[in-house]
Design an enzyme around this catalytic site. Structure first.
Site, PDB file in Angstrom:
ATOM      1  N   LEU A 147       0.933  -1.094   0.021  1.00 24.44           N
ATOM      2  CA  LEU A 147      -0.166   0.017   0.054  1.00 24.44           C
ATOM      3  C   LEU A 147       0.843   1.227   0.016  1.00 24.44           C
ATOM      4  O   LEU A 147       0.526   2.306  -0.564  1.00 24.44           O
ATOM      5  CB  LEU A 147      -0.912   0.023   1.120  1.00 24.44           C
ATOM      6  N   ALA A 196       5.241   2.606   0.897  1.00 23.44           N
ATOM      7  CA  ALA A 196       6.816   2.147   1.336  1.00 23.44           C
ATOM      8  C   ALA A 196       7.218   3.569   1.885  1.00 23.44           C
ATOM      9  O   ALA A 196       7.087   4.321   1.399  1.00 23.44           O
ATOM     10  CB  ALA A 196       7.436   1.656   0.194  1.00 23.44           C
ATOM     11  N   ALA A 197       7.887   3.258   3.112  1.00 25.71           N
ATOM     12  CA  ALA A 197       8.630   4.232   3.843  1.00 25.71           C
ATOM     13  C   ALA A 197      10.129   3.886   4.027  1.00 25.71           C
ATOM     14  O   ALA A 197      10.462   2.972   3.469  1.00 25.71           O
ATOM     15  CB  ALA A 197       8.200   4.548   5.289  1.00 25.71           C
ATOM     16  N   LEU A 244      11.841   2.887   6.457  1.00 27.99           N
ATOM     17  CA  LEU A 244      12.116   1.854   7.246  1.00 27.99           C
ATOM     18  C   LEU A 244      11.420   0.540   6.981  1.00 27.99           C
ATOM     19  O   LEU A 244      11.690  -0.521   7.414  1.00 27.99           O
ATOM     20  CB  LEU A 244      11.997   2.163   8.806  1.00 27.99           C
ATOM     21  N   ALA A 245      10.172   0.782   6.681  1.00 28.93           N
ATOM     22  CA  ALA A 245       9.246  -0.424   6.558  1.00 28.93           C
ATOM     23  C   ALA A 245       8.416  -0.067   5.251  1.00 28.93           C
ATOM     24  O   ALA A 245       8.435   0.930   4.670  1.00 28.93           O
ATOM     25  CB  ALA A 245       8.481  -0.581   7.668  1.00 28.93           C
ATOM     26  N   GLN A 246       7.479  -1.051   4.846  1.00 30.81           N
ATOM     27  CA  GLN A 246       6.457  -1.013   3.910  1.00 30.81           C
ATOM     28  C   GLN A 246       5.055  -1.711   4.600  1.00 30.81           C
ATOM     29  O   GLN A 246       5.232  -2.608   5.274  1.00 30.81           O
ATOM     30  CB  GLN A 246       6.765  -1.621   2.590  1.00 30.81           C
ATOM     31  N   VAL A 247       3.992  -1.298   4.032  1.00 29.87           N
ATOM     32  CA  VAL A 247       2.799  -1.938   4.554  1.00 29.87           C
ATOM     33  C   VAL A 247       2.036  -2.706   3.478  1.00 29.87           C
ATOM     34  O   VAL A 247       1.912  -2.059   2.337  1.00 29.87           O
ATOM     35  CB  VAL A 247       1.777  -0.753   4.984  1.00 29.87           C
ATOM     36  N   LYS A 261       2.509  -4.201   8.573  1.00 32.84           N
ATOM     37  CA  LYS A 261       3.900  -3.396   8.431  1.00 32.84           C
ATOM     38  C   LYS A 261       5.112  -4.212   8.672  1.00 32.84           C
ATOM     39  O   LYS A 261       5.219  -4.747   9.550  1.00 32.84           O
ATOM     40  CB  LYS A 261       3.678  -2.277   9.492  1.00 32.84           C
ATOM     41  N   ASP A 307       5.166  12.885  13.418  1.00 31.11           N
ATOM     42  CA  ASP A 307       5.517  12.401  11.878  1.00 31.11           C
ATOM     43  C   ASP A 307       4.161  12.649  11.281  1.00 31.11           C
ATOM     44  O   ASP A 307       3.593  11.804  10.624  1.00 31.11           O
ATOM     45  CB  ASP A 307       6.093  11.319  11.739  1.00 31.11           C
TER      46      ASP A 307
END
Length: 525
Positions: A154, A156-157, A159-162, A176, A308
């Site tokens: 859905l 991506a950041a 440090l992680a993705q969802v 996540k 954030d």
């Protein structure tokens, strides 16, 4: 001897080839994983940027038109190089770049506008890597845990993705998953940044960005612990439970670890998506007001602040049961806990800003570490010019001219700004970042610097200061006296808000009547 050397070389070649095949097949053959590559790239970029500043501005008179033009060009070139470094080294570098990109009114616009793009440029882990993390942390394969699991994330950041998934009991969830290499690289990356910042400071004594490294060093381990994120989500949901417009997705603890977080799936549009709000008949002013109330409560009353709030972490939707507008708050990895002394000083400072108390502004700015730079500090907090601060920040909305002036001044006062950021309490740094992110949302929605937002802040300040006084009061009579004073102050704010609404209504009626007269006027002639 030659035969032995040839034999040794042959076996070495076979061993290296086998190692290469193994590394490639396990998806580990990535130059970004090698420390020497990451260090070399960072050192080279820092050297090129430093050389550019040293040589491009050397022979130009300081402050001249040519100097300002060249400096802007160097800022832009350097920002692009920094952006490319963040994209190449990923992980911690993207996280720090995003932080810099959020400091709209504290850093030159060339940097913030360039680095802001990192919010949508985060790298994705492959499905093989996602499966590996889930297998290692939960001890099962994806198909054993989920009825379905979307391969395409859905979002991506850094440090992680969802990913969206469905449990075997039919519940839809958001999963996540941490990028597998971030944890191992983060401490080395921060150490590298620290060394580079210290090295650059030797060349440019005014370059004081150690505060940024200190913040990354403190906050990154917390952000990499998803169990900590889950606890933060539950804490803020309980803390703000009286706000019926706020939704915090529920955490599924049975399938959550330090690198995997399972939560309720909630759909919505991003808070800066005006088209989505218009399509779903969501009032922009109502959302902006709710957002202001929520953050004022976090900062001034509770001292526990979600730091954030970029648009991807704040969604809006209509509640399925009531049809009312609702804010969905996501990504609870980064919170700032404010000490009581800091929180109360910050309350006093904002009361001074809102009600144009210049003596109070100076006193509480200095208590918060601003010293003689308190006018600059006030401008940084409010993103208003010093003239607007002296006249009253609630008296008039920010104009395009004033906004442009502030952004240009950020480049002129960069040494003073970095000096200030090194001297204020560490808690202030994330608050400033949060302020800028919220201000960016308000600017997009067209609701920035509305009088009602300042009045909501003032209400929270009054409540927080009164609560503190009541705790220290020695008698029932004194507590009652404080309660009456609090109620009277809140009543004054309500009356002031009512007068503003009446004035706005009268103005609207006058404008409507004038427009009606103008449309009828041609028929009379």
């Amino acid at each position: 001897m030659a035969r032995k050397a040839l034999k040794l070389a042959s076996w070495t070649s076979v061993a290296l080839a086998a190692s290469g095949v193994y590394l490639y097949s396990n998806n580990y053959l990535d130059p970004n994983d090698f420390g020497a590559v990451r260090v070399g790239r960072a050192v080279a970029t820092t050297a090129v940027i430093s050389y550019d500043y040293l040589t491009s501005l050397r022979s130009v008179p300081y402050g001249s038109e040519e100097y300002l033009q060249r400096r802007s060009q160097v800022h832009l070139r350097s920002a692009r190089r920094l952006f490319e470094l963040c994209c190449a080294n990923r992980g911690t570098f993207i996280k720090v770049g995003q932080h810099l990109g959020a400091l709209d009114y504290l850093l030159p616009e060339e940097y913030t506008s360039t680095l802001k793009v990192l919010h949508s440029q985060a790298p994705q882990s492959s499905m093989q890597e996602v499966r590996q993390v889930i297998r290692e942390d939960l001890g099962k394969e994806i198909h054993d845990l989920f009825l379905s699991f979307d391969d395409t994330p859905l979002g991506a950041a850094s440090l992680a993705q969802v990913h969206k998934a469905v449990l075997h009991d039919g519940r839809t969830v958001a999963v996540k998953v941490q990028h597998p290499k971030v944890q191992a690289q983060s401490s080395k990356d921060i150490l590298l940044m620290e060394v580079l910042v210290l090295a650059v400071k030797q060349l440019f004594p005014d370059f004081e960005f150690m505060w940024l490294v200190d913040e990354a060093k403190k906050n990154l381990p917390l952000e990499l612990d998803f169990l900590n994120e889950g606890r933060n989500a539950e804490k803020v949901a309980h803390m703000l439970r009286h706000f019926d417009f706020l939704k915090v997705p529920q955490i599924h603890w049975e399938l959550s670890t330090k690198r995997v977080l399972l939560m309720e799936f909630v759909e919505g549009g991003q808070v800066n998506d005006r088209a989505y709000m218009e399509k779903n008949q969501i009032d922009v002013n109502e959302i902006s007001c709710h957002l202001g109330k929520m953050y004022s409560e976090m900062i001034f009353v509770n001292g526990f602040v979600h730091c954030d709030p970029h648009p991807g972490n704040v969604l809006v939707r209509k509640r399925p049961d009531t049809g009312k507008a609702e804010i969905v708050l996501l990504d609870h990895g980064l919170y700032q806990v404010l000490t009581e002394e800091f929180r109360l000083d910050y309350c006093h400072l904002w009361q001074s800003l809102i009600w144009t108390d210049m003596d109070g502004l100076k006193q509480y700015s200095q208590r918060l570490g601003a010293a003689d730079l308190y006018p600059l500090f006030a401008c940084m907090l409010t993103a208003r010019s010093w003239d607007s601060v002296k006249q009253g920040i609630g008296q008039a909305p920010v104009s395009a001219t004033e906004d442009s002036e502030i952004r240009n001044n950020a480049a002129c006062y960069l040494p003073e700004i970095s000096q200030l950021l090194n001297h204020v309490p560490r808690q202030m740094l994330l608050i400033l970042k949060t302020n800028d992110l919220l201000r960016s949302i308000e600017t997009t929605l067209g609701t920035r610097s509305s009088a009602s937002s300042f009045l909501n802040m003032s209400r929270c300040c009054i409540r927080a200061l009164a609560e503190h006084k009541k705790r220290d009061a020695g008698s029932f009579f004194r507590r009652t006296q404080i309660s009456f004073s609090e109620a009277f102050s809140l009543w004054q704010i309500n009356l002031h808000e009512l007068l503003l609404r009446v004035r706005a209504l009268r103005l609207a009626c006058w404008v409507s009547a004038l427009l009606g007269w103008l449309t009828r006027a041609p028929h009379r002639m």
